[in-house]
Design a protein around this motif. Structure first.
Motif, mmCIF file in Angstrom:
data_model
loop_
_atom_site.group_PDB
_atom_site.id
_atom_site.type_symbol
_atom_site.label_atom_id
_atom_site.label_comp_id
_atom_site.label_asym_id
_atom_site.label_seq_id
_atom_site.Cartn_x
_atom_site.Cartn_y
_atom_site.Cartn_z
ATOM 1 N N SER A 74 38.407 25.816 68.638
ATOM 2 C CA SER A 74 39.726 26.323 69.081
ATOM 3 C C SER A 74 40.767 26.062 68.146
ATOM 4 C CB SER A 74 40.017 25.516 70.604
ATOM 5 O OG SER A 74 40.086 24.311 69.995
ATOM 6 N N PRO A 105 44.675 28.918 62.513
ATOM 7 C CA PRO A 105 43.843 29.994 63.306
ATOM 8 C C PRO A 105 42.635 30.265 62.014
ATOM 9 C CG PRO A 105 46.135 30.632 63.711
ATOM 10 C CD PRO A 105 46.059 29.321 62.579
ATOM 11 N N ALA A 106 43.147 30.423 60.753
ATOM 12 C CA ALA A 106 41.898 30.579 59.771
ATOM 13 C C ALA A 106 40.894 29.455 59.689
ATOM 14 C CB ALA A 106 42.680 30.686 58.255
ATOM 15 N N THR A 136 34.823 26.760 54.608
ATOM 16 C CA THR A 136 36.130 27.192 55.171
ATOM 17 C C THR A 136 36.594 28.400 54.129
ATOM 18 O OG1 THR A 136 37.119 25.466 54.044
ATOM 19 C CG2 THR A 136 36.432 25.112 56.307
ATOM 20 N N GLY A 155 34.739 27.641 63.793
ATOM 21 C CA GLY A 155 34.042 27.983 65.311
ATOM 22 C C GLY A 155 34.766 27.291 66.688
ATOM 23 N N ALA A 201 38.806 30.060 62.939
ATOM 24 C CA ALA A 201 37.659 31.004 62.764
ATOM 25 C C ALA A 201 36.550 30.486 61.852
ATOM 26 C CB ALA A 201 38.249 32.186 62.137
ATOM 27 N N ASP A 202 36.898 29.618 60.828
ATOM 28 C CA ASP A 202 35.949 28.991 59.823
ATOM 29 C C ASP A 202 34.976 28.135 60.710
ATOM 30 O OD1 ASP A 202 36.337 30.492 57.608
ATOM 31 O OD2 ASP A 202 37.840 29.031 56.858
ATOM 32 N N ARG A 214 37.831 31.512 54.914
ATOM 33 C CA ARG A 214 39.184 32.156 55.454
ATOM 34 C C ARG A 214 40.207 31.095 55.199
ATOM 35 N NH1 ARG A 214 35.170 32.937 59.318
ATOM 36 N NH2 ARG A 214 34.611 35.104 59.639
#
Length: 317
Positions: A141, A132-133, A161, A139, A136-137, A163
């Motif tokens: 899935s 998930p981190a 990256t 963008g 999020a970095d 996060r």
């Protein structure tokens, strides 16, 4: 008893308020520990031992989550004991080692000194935090992030990256804090543990390329890889993913020192009932054999009497 750990001279746990804290942390933060005590040294035990006791209700809860009736359980082995048993099968072992078992949501840290586990603690960190981190970095899935992680591993770390890097740094900070606490409590230098070789295991090791990731965070020279074992049938056991199962098998086969059995009361009661039932069966079988022998003796005696009577009748004729 979940842990038996030798105390070195100067270890602050020997004089700690045992009713309040274990290893410097309150019981509320260590739910698997119910109580603890120090066994003092004596003639038969030259060094004192720190003993922590698992909460039986926690063991029962874990069995319920696994769908295993407690009465079917013959023994429960602590993860720290299993991990230590697996480590002790390695051919080359340094004087001090750190073992990290990282599951999906939580982890376990074990310190080994002179082939003896001297410290263990839970980690509020799991490999499920990674994808998930990274997603999020980047963008993307979560499934795409998992594929990138399996493909690139440590190469995914970088300025793009933050996060993802922060998640790994949080693990290192948690590990370093625990090791510094242990060093302070035992009167040792922090560097003895912070620079110790670290073996990393966990079920998601292949999917996350975990050793390479932690090597980039902890230092490549510090992180060690578990070996692979070849079985006689040609199968290969990767200890990096199956260290706990392998350690449990080593203990079950009595190839290591007996580990504390954490079986809950229901399991122990079932074992006692089985022993009683087995004893009753044996006693019943013994009584049946005695009765059968007596019956045979009685029949034999009656047949002899009949033969004697027939002989008397024949003589009278």
């Amino acid at each position: 008893h979940s842990q038996l750990m030798p105390l070195r001279e100067g270890d602050s746990r020997a004089v700690a308020d045992l009713a309040q804290a274990v290893g410097g942390r309150q019981f509320e933060a260590v739910p698997s520990v119910f109580d603890a005590a120090v066994l003092p040294a004596h003639a038969g035990r030259p060094r004192a031992l720190w003993v922590s006791i698992a909460r039986e209700a926690d063991v029962e809860l874990h069995l319920l989550r696994c769908g295993v009736p407690a009465e079917r359980v013959t023994g429960v082995l602590g993860a720290d004991a299993a991990l230590a048993a697996a480590y002790l099968t390695l051919p080359e072992r340094p004087p001090v080692a750190v073992l990290l078992e990282l599951g999906a949501t939580t982890g376990l840290l074990v310190v080994i000194e002179a082939d003896r586990p001297t410290f263990a603690a839970d980690l509020d960190w799991g490999t499920d935090h990674l994808a998930p981190a990274l997603a999020a970095d980047l963008g993307c899935s979560a499934p795409e992030a998992e594929r990138i992680l399996a493909r690139d591993g440590a190469e995914a770390l970088g300025p793009a990256t933050p996060r993802f890097s922060a998640v790994l740094q949080r693990l290192r900070q948690a590990v370093d804090l625990l090791l510094r606490d242990h060093a302070r409590e035992t009167g040792r230098a922090s560097v003895d543990f912070l620079a110790a070789p670290c073996w990393v295991s966990g079920p998601a090791q292949a999917e996350t390329r975990l050793p390479a990731l932690l090597g980039a965070v902890f230092g490549e020279a510090r992180v060690r890889a578990w070996p692979e074992l070849a079985a006689e049938d040609g199968a290969v056991l990767a200890l990096g993913t199956d260290a706990l199962a392998y350690g449990a098998a080593v203990v079950a086969l009595e190839l290591a020192e007996p580990a504390p059995n954490l079986a809950p009361p229901a399991a122990r009661a079932a074992r006692r009932a089985e022993r009683w039932i087995g004893g009753l069966h044996a006693a019943g079988l013994a009584l049946a054999l005695v009765a059968l022998a007596l019956a045979g003796f009685a029949v034999h005696g009656r047949q002899a009497a009949w033969r004697a009577r027939e002989a008397e009748v024949a003589a009278l004729r």
